[in-house]
Design a protein around this motif. Sequence first.
Motif, PDB file in Angstrom:
ATOM      1  N   ASN A 278     -33.440 -26.716  10.745  1.00 19.60           N
ATOM      2  CA  ASN A 278     -32.126 -27.309  10.457  1.00 19.60           C
ATOM      3  C   ASN A 278     -31.930 -27.663   8.991  1.00 19.60           C
ATOM      4  O   ASN A 278     -30.979 -28.372   8.648  1.00 19.60           O
ATOM      5  CB  ASN A 278     -31.939 -28.571  11.312  1.00 19.60           C
ATOM      6  N   PHE A 281     -28.392 -27.068   7.384  1.00 20.24           N
ATOM      7  CA  PHE A 281     -27.178 -27.593   8.017  1.00 20.24           C
ATOM      8  C   PHE A 281     -26.376 -28.418   7.027  1.00 20.24           C
ATOM      9  O   PHE A 281     -26.928 -29.268   6.315  1.00 20.24           O
ATOM     10  CB  PHE A 281     -27.550 -28.453   9.225  1.00 20.24           C
ATOM     11  N   SER A 283     -22.107 -30.112   6.234  1.00 29.50           N
ATOM     12  CA  SER A 283     -20.803 -30.435   6.807  1.00 29.50           C
ATOM     13  C   SER A 283     -19.749 -29.377   6.502  1.00 29.50           C
ATOM     14  O   SER A 283     -18.870 -29.098   7.323  1.00 29.50           O
ATOM     15  CB  SER A 283     -20.342 -31.803   6.296  1.00 29.50           C
ATOM     16  N   ASP A 285     -20.096 -26.080   6.116  1.00 30.49           N
ATOM     17  CA  ASP A 285     -20.269 -24.937   7.011  1.00 30.49           C
ATOM     18  C   ASP A 285     -19.844 -25.290   8.431  1.00 30.49           C
ATOM     19  O   ASP A 285     -19.272 -24.455   9.146  1.00 30.49           O
ATOM     20  CB  ASP A 285     -21.722 -24.470   7.005  1.00 30.49           C
ATOM     21  N   LEU A 286     -20.146 -26.525   8.841  1.00 32.92           N
ATOM     22  CA  LEU A 286     -19.745 -26.945  10.181  1.00 32.92           C
ATOM     23  C   LEU A 286     -18.228 -26.912  10.321  1.00 32.92           C
ATOM     24  O   LEU A 286     -17.698 -26.448  11.335  1.00 32.92           O
ATOM     25  CB  LEU A 286     -20.265 -28.353  10.482  1.00 32.92           C
ATOM     26  N   GLU A 287     -17.514 -27.387   9.317  1.00 27.57           N
ATOM     27  CA  GLU A 287     -16.056 -27.370   9.410  1.00 27.57           C
ATOM     28  C   GLU A 287     -15.528 -25.933   9.500  1.00 27.57           C
ATOM     29  O   GLU A 287     -14.575 -25.663  10.233  1.00 27.57           O
ATOM     30  CB  GLU A 287     -15.421 -28.094   8.231  1.00 27.57           C
ATOM     31  N   ARG A 289     -17.072 -23.474  10.908  1.00 23.13           N
ATOM     32  CA  ARG A 289     -17.328 -23.033  12.290  1.00 23.13           C
ATOM     33  C   ARG A 289     -16.367 -23.693  13.272  1.00 23.13           C
ATOM     34  O   ARG A 289     -15.934 -23.073  14.248  1.00 23.13           O
ATOM     35  CB  ARG A 289     -18.779 -23.328  12.669  1.00 23.13           C
ATOM     36  N   VAL A 493     -24.232 -28.436  17.064  1.00 22.19           N
ATOM     37  CA  VAL A 493     -24.730 -29.129  15.873  1.00 22.19           C
ATOM     38  C   VAL A 493     -26.182 -29.514  16.130  1.00 22.19           C
ATOM     39  O   VAL A 493     -26.562 -29.803  17.264  1.00 22.19           O
ATOM     40  CB  VAL A 493     -23.888 -30.385  15.548  1.00 22.19           C
TER      41      VAL A 493
END
Length: 716
Positions: A278, A281, A283, A285-287, A289, A493
């Motif tokens: 992880n 990881f 934020s 990239d998460l947004e 996705r 996540v």
Amino acid sequence: MTSRRDFIKVTGATGAGLVLGLHLEAKPRPGEAATRTFQPNAYLAIRPDGMAVLTVPKSEMGQGVRTSLPLVIAEELDLDWSRVELVQAMPGPDFRHLGTGGSTSVSTTWITLRTAGAAAREMLVAAAAQAWGISPGQCRTENGFVNGPGGKKASYGQLAEAAAKLPVPKAPKLKAPGEFRLLGRPTRRVDGPKIVVGKALFGLDTRRPGQRFAAVLRCPVVGGTPKAWDASKALAVRGVKAVVPVPTGLAVVADGTWPAFKGRDALAATVTWDEGPNKDFNSKDLETRMRAALDGPADTARSTGAIVPALAAAARVVEAEYAFPFQAHTTMEPMNATALVRPDGAELWMGTQNPNTAQERAAAAVGLKPDQVKVNVALLGGGFGRRSGTDFSTEAAQVAKAAGGGPVQVVWDRTDDIRHDQFHPATLHRLKAGLDGRGSLAAWSHRIAGGAVLRSWLGGKKSPGQAETEANGAWDLPYDLPALDISYAEVEVPVPLGWWRAIEIVPNVFARECFLDEVAHAAGRDPLAFRLDLLGKRGKVKLGEEELDIARLRKVLELAAEKAGWGRALPKGHGLGLACHAYDRRTYLAAVAEVSVEKGSLRVHRVVTAVDCGLVLNPEGLAGQVEGGVAWAVSALFSQITFEKGRAIQENFDTFPVLRLPEMPQVEVHTVASGEAPSGMGEPPVPVTIPAILNAAFAATGKRLRRLPITPADLA
């Protein structure tokens, strides 16, 4: 189907039928004679001296259950409130479901506790009637006494021995609300005086003979492990006794908390980490996705009518995207637990919302059976869902076993607490509304994308009720619409997720009520009138397995607007905003906020709330819950957790701000008198306060705030 509420019922709530069969015979407290102490059930005992000992089956974390729940027993039993001693329940045969959460403490124990008190009252009356040779109907109870004709009077203590020999009534008569003398009146919290002067004992106050202290050095990336380290640096710190590997990292054991922290810091400089899968990881990239998930497949939480044709036929389509960040719990008392582990048993001391699961998981972690682990529940210096988790208590058991030689208290500092939290997930929301040619709302679509708390809590398993749980507050939309579609798209996540105060309902109602305000303005309608029209004059509406009473929701909305002076003239730069919600279809609450915006700064001056939570047990406690919920909501406007390189960036209150005293708005609480059974109040104020404030900010500035946290640039 397993939903969040089903999960809480199984893991954390004492249901009405769960404990009524316990102790149908009188049972003494340890060390007391069976024939002298009257204990007809698991919740109460009356000693020969007349003192009533009441067992509290929920954890106290500031919400007042150590006052409200004993009041329920005391009411039905007609106790002298000044002659009450409280005992905290522990996991065991009598209490297998002690969890505290979901704003269910009162609603799930209400009938059980009343029945316990009423049964004891009837037994005491029967004992007095038997002694006086009269019928029970000639007796009455008052303030710890049974009174009979001709001036006859006996204290509960005097009757305890005789009452203990009588059978427990299976279906005692409960009081009518009009007979209540304790419930419904403002009552100060039992623990209040001790808390104020520092005499109340929290988990962090635990001190046992031979106790040592430990701090755990954890990899900053979730899933990472230590590859190599030099323990000599930590052992050189005065007071440090040992460095022991544990599943969560490296524990530094010392004779005090400060040397444990200093030893951990010295050790940190020597560690090489395997950061695991992880480490990349973040934020941003998460947004990306999550935004992609808004266009991909999703699970339907609720669908009515044909949404696609309805939107296509609309005279106007309004569309917006809302964003809610990761959040941390930041309880004022950081995570801590004290553990003593022996080959034949173990004991834990800590504040926990989930004692039974803490017992089970600690036992499994150290190779014992649950009944070999004793759990002592202390006062909680804040919970908010964080102490429903058992990571900190399981870790303490593992540290104590590895360290050997007596009890060890594991203490987290604020950086541990924030960076290794069980985070409330970040979510994105895409909403669409179709207005017909008359400006009426004809279609509503709400797609949610983000991590699934329920999956995290179920050990990685997807529940059939996941979409409903993660869309709670969105799918139970109370407004009357011909076509709507509510869906949830899970985005994985790698960080642990946990329920926050008011759970997923917070971001979902934030997006829903802010967007509804947007739609009202697009239609040229007053936001209050627009909501009232959408609620209509309906009565009870079936939503899922439960009913939502539209009339009750409408009433609190009208009351809050009236008390706040909705529509009145305001100074330049000021605005009023409102929001409403039926929390879990059982607590009805509306809020109107007054704010001002000046030079890039938002100030919340006043929040007016109206509440219908059924019968109010303690008005003073209810007011405290609403005030705390408003404070929590205002804090959430400015806080967030972000991740970079697998790490939580924020680490203390300088980067994760919480509300300060000068920033606290004036809070008004107006209650609607109700004959309904009591429902929860710990969580419901939070979801409506956030959108009420943001809608007020729009009224003050003409600018929509669709993303949290708010920054000065957003208000410029």
